[in-house]
Design an enzyme around this catalytic site. Structure first.
Site, mmCIF file in Angstrom:
data_model
loop_
_atom_site.group_PDB
_atom_site.id
_atom_site.type_symbol
_atom_site.label_atom_id
_atom_site.label_comp_id
_atom_site.label_asym_id
_atom_site.label_seq_id
_atom_site.Cartn_x
_atom_site.Cartn_y
_atom_site.Cartn_z
ATOM 1 C CE1 TYR A 39 -23.915 74.038 -63.585
ATOM 2 C CE2 TYR A 39 -23.585 71.728 -64.128
ATOM 3 C CZ TYR A 39 -24.287 72.711 -63.454
ATOM 4 O OH TYR A 39 -25.345 72.365 -62.654
ATOM 5 C CG ASN A 45 -45.941 81.335 -50.991
ATOM 6 O OD1 ASN A 45 -46.067 81.738 -49.835
ATOM 7 N ND2 ASN A 45 -44.802 80.779 -51.425
ATOM 8 N NE ARG A 51 -28.806 74.887 -61.459
ATOM 9 C CZ ARG A 51 -29.457 76.027 -61.276
ATOM 10 N NH1 ARG A 51 -30.602 76.242 -61.876
ATOM 11 N NH2 ARG A 51 -28.972 76.939 -60.470
ATOM 12 C CE LYS A 87 -29.782 82.110 -65.435
ATOM 13 N NZ LYS A 87 -30.974 82.692 -64.817
ATOM 14 C CB CYS A 128 -35.407 83.490 -53.781
ATOM 15 S SG CYS A 128 -34.261 84.335 -52.703
ATOM 16 C CG ASP A 145 -34.158 81.260 -65.054
ATOM 17 O OD1 ASP A 145 -33.198 81.245 -65.829
ATOM 18 O OD2 ASP A 145 -34.089 81.749 -63.905
ATOM 19 C CE LYS A 149 -36.520 83.314 -61.701
ATOM 20 N NZ LYS A 149 -35.203 83.272 -61.089
ATOM 21 N NE ARG A 194 -25.705 81.896 -62.771
ATOM 22 C CZ ARG A 194 -25.460 82.812 -61.844
ATOM 23 N NH1 ARG A 194 -24.501 83.712 -62.034
ATOM 24 N NH2 ARG A 194 -26.112 82.832 -60.705
ATOM 25 C CG HIS A 237 -33.271 86.108 -63.382
ATOM 26 N ND1 HIS A 237 -32.568 86.095 -62.197
ATOM 27 C CD2 HIS A 237 -33.406 84.813 -63.727
ATOM 28 C CE1 HIS A 237 -32.270 84.856 -61.868
ATOM 29 N NE2 HIS A 237 -32.774 84.064 -62.784
ATOM 30 C CB SER A 253 -29.920 82.534 -58.056
ATOM 31 O OG SER A 253 -29.706 83.331 -59.196
ATOM 32 N N GLY A 258 -47.336 75.954 -51.282
ATOM 33 C CA GLY A 258 -48.682 76.050 -51.859
ATOM 34 C C GLY A 258 -49.550 77.110 -51.206
#
Ligand SMILES: O=C(O)CSc1cccnc1C(=O)O
Ligand SMILES: [Mn+2]
Length: 634
Positions: A236, A543, A416, A245, A289, A312, A291, A87, A265, A287, A541
């Site tokens: 991209y 968490n 990705r 987004k 972290c 997301d 998710k 991005r 988000h 981003s 796991g």
């Protein structure tokens, strides 16, 4: 009359595929006007079928844009131009008549970090210098798509015009795309998305990796009032797969403000306890972290089950029963490859076994994908010795011969996988429920190496909004420097804000009022470190142990599992299941050091004063003042 005028505009541009006359008048006009402007070689109306996908794949393989990964079925590798890999926030604009509809009143000299404003006049100039004739020699694909299950009460329709077949393939995976959308749309309105790689033919410059783009002239502009997106020069990810987004966050948060719902988000996950009771969580992290890893969590504690609805984006609306319902508007995962493995996210790996496009990852001599974090898994799967692993022939994301241990990366850090969500083994059975799933808890989180406990619960909806607005990730600066680098990412929406952040907070405040039953808001921090930078919490796991505590707090009736502190309710010692874990230093993990928090609140006030300023709603300013008083009394 419309058909006559429209047909006139198309008389020199052939229809490569589809029946133009069958399009609704609004769609015909949109296609004809933009074709007139961008002058494509022809118009290709997508039907979204598997045959269409396969035909485009075959053509891209022939052209060398895609490489089959022969170790799998229907998995392909795509390498971009190395200048077009992520991005481009600096070239992303919100175009509104009034600047302060888009950005906040920041003090002079302060660079706004939440969105960039461009005037309508300037946008006209930028558009005129890019789009006329930009599709010359290329087909213009007409991509009708639905964000959310087609025809659902929370779903919205868009049409993307693009000259990138790669984008067509990704949009089919990431959205519900094709004829059925046109049928559901009828002659209603839709979000208008125009995308071009910005390289008309005949091309005057060398195209790298068969990936046309125009990095010097990239512009991703949004006209929220007109529900329009114009993207130029990048092929991209978030710049070109416009349903993600650009539509599902920046335009959708404007629609949500106007219609009374939230575009966030956030991941959406269903968590079922050993007693079989399921609750749903929506969570926002900056981003990178984790998710996706959390959304697809494999619990380490027996009897627990996690099923993913989305990884997301969440569209959330309070229902007639006062509960908050969320859908995942997407139909696929566009996840970060490096760091993803069967250890960190087995479900993501299993989602990518087929029908997936890998962009800017590496490839082994056996035709397998490879990226940083897969070394151990590859070694075990092949029974390699360390020596054999080191000599394994790998082609890196740049197309160069590479070996594990060599300089540089195998895969680009932002490489990705684009995989269909329905392939995820723990996808929730209700992931496509048109009305969404009921959200019992909202969780914010950031990468906080010091001072922030593993989990805390906010005192109220307004306090929780402040917690969300203060989401940040800190990187402890290298040893030789003092202090730390704080990156604010309010509600993890910083790069995706579609309008004035102060107005967005007002919208959150309003939606939480009765008769809406506002969910509890929590904050988690998986990343707290010891003084010698070791993680205090195992994460991944494990968490599930924190989610267990959160859901017991939501269920209520167990007030004794929490203690009230200056920053919120935190777990009482012994109320988080630590069975089977190596020794956890509870005090270090859960402490609330006064000096850290006094400084943190000070820094937070500075952030809000400079980045939201006079637009900050009074109830949030009040919450900040109350927090400040409480931490000073620690
Ligand atoms: O670099 C891109 O365009 C991808 S960014 C992205 C992709 C999927 C999910 N989240 C993000 C993000 O940056 O939050
Ligand atoms: Mn994201």
């Amino acid at each position: 009359v419309v058909t006559e005028v429209v047909t006139h505009k198309l008389n020199h541009i052939p229809i490569f595929k589809g029946d133009f006359a069958s399009l609704s008048p609004k769609v015909q006009r949109f296609v004809a006007e933009k074709a007139e402007l961008m002058n494509p070689a022809g118009i290709y109306i997508c039907d979204g079928s598997q045959k269409e996908y396969d035909d485009i794949v075959d053509k891209l393989v022939e052209r060398g844009v895609l490489t089959p990964l022969k170790a799998y079925e229907n998995n392909y590798l795509c390498r971009t131009d190395p200048r077009d890999v992520a991005r481009v926030e600096s070239k992303t604009w919100m175009v509104t008549k009034d600047k302060y509809d888009s950005v906040c009143h920041t003090p002079d000299g302060v660079r706004p970090i939440m969105g960039q404003w461009m005037s309508e006049e300037q946008f006209g100039v930028e558009l005129d210098s890019r789009f006329p004739g930009c599709m010359a020699g290329r087909p213009m694909y007409v991509v009708p798509y639905s964000m959310g299950p087609i025809g659902g009460p929370l779903s919205k329709n868009g049409i993307e015009l693009t000259d990138s077949p790669y984008v067509v393939l990704c949009m089919r995976t990431m959205t519900r795309m094709g004829t059925k959308v046109l049928e559901a749309l009828g002659d209603n309105d839709f979000v208008r998305c125009i995308h071009s790689v910005g390289l008309p033919r005949p091309v005057k410059q060398k195209v790298i990796n068969h990936w046309p783009c125009n990095p010097e002239k990239v512009m991703i502009a949004h006209r929220p009032k007109e529900r329009e997106i114009w993207s130029f020069g990048s092929g991209y990810g978030g710049n070109s797969i416009l349903g993600k987004k650009c539509f599902a966050l920046r335009i959708a948060c404007n629609i949500g403000r106007d219609e009374g719902w939230l575009a966030e988000h956030m991941l959406i996950m269903g968590v079922t306890n050993p007693e079989g009771e399921e609750k749903f969580i929506a969570a926002a992290f900056p981003s990178a972290c984790g998710k996706t890893n959390l959304a697809m969590l494999t619990p380490t504690v027996p009897g627990w089950k996690v099923r993913v609805v989305g990884d997301d984006i969440a569209w959330m609306k309070f229902g007639a029963d006062g509960r908050l319902y969320a859908i995942n508007p997407e139909a696929g995962f566009f996840g970060v490859a490096p760091g993803t493995s069967h250890k960190t996210n087995a479900m993501a790996m299993e989602s990518c076994r087929a029908n997936t496009i890998f962009t800017n990852v590496a490839e082994t001599a056996d035709g397998e994908y490879f990226w940083e974090g897969l070394e151990k898994e590859l070694k075990e799967a092949k029974g390699y010795t360390d020596e054999q692993l080191k000599h394994l022939e790998i082609t890196n994301w740049l197309g160069e011969r590479w070996h594990i241990g060599d300089e540089g990366k195998a895969a680009h850090p932002n490489s990705r996988f684009t995989a269909p969500a329905k392939q995820c083994p723990n996808i929730h059975p209700d992931w496509e429920a048109p009305q969404g799933v009921p959200i019992d808890a909202i969780v914010f989180g950031g990468r906080r190496p010091e001072g922030v406990p593993l989990v805390f619960e906010s005192f109220s909806w307004e306090h929780g909004i402040l917690v969300g607005a203060l989401v940040k990730s800190e990187t402890t600066a290298a040893a030789e420097f003092t202090g730390k680098n704080v990156m604010h990412d309010p509600m993890a929406m910083r790069p995706f804000m579609g309008y004035n952040y102060g107005k967005y907070l007002e919208h959150w405040i309003k939606l939480g009022k009765a008769p809406h039953k506002a969910p509890k808001i929590f904050h988690v921090n998986w990343f707290r470190e010891t003084k010698d930078h070791k993680f205090l919490w195992p994460g991944f796991g494990d968490n599930i142990r924190v989610l267990d505590w959160i859901l017991r707090r939501v269920a209520g009736g167990e007030e004794e599992i929490a203690i009230e502190t200056a920053i919120g309710y935190v777990p009482k010692r012994g109320t988080i299941n630590l069975d089977g874990l190596p020794r956890i230093d509870w005090n270090d993990l859960m402490s609330i050091p006064k000096d850290y928090w006094v400084e943190d609140v000070d820094e937070s006030r500075h952030f809000l004063d400079t980045q939201v300023g006079s637009d900050l709603p009074q109830p949030i300013r009040d919450e900040l003042d109350k927090l400040e008083k409480r931490v000073h009394a620690l």
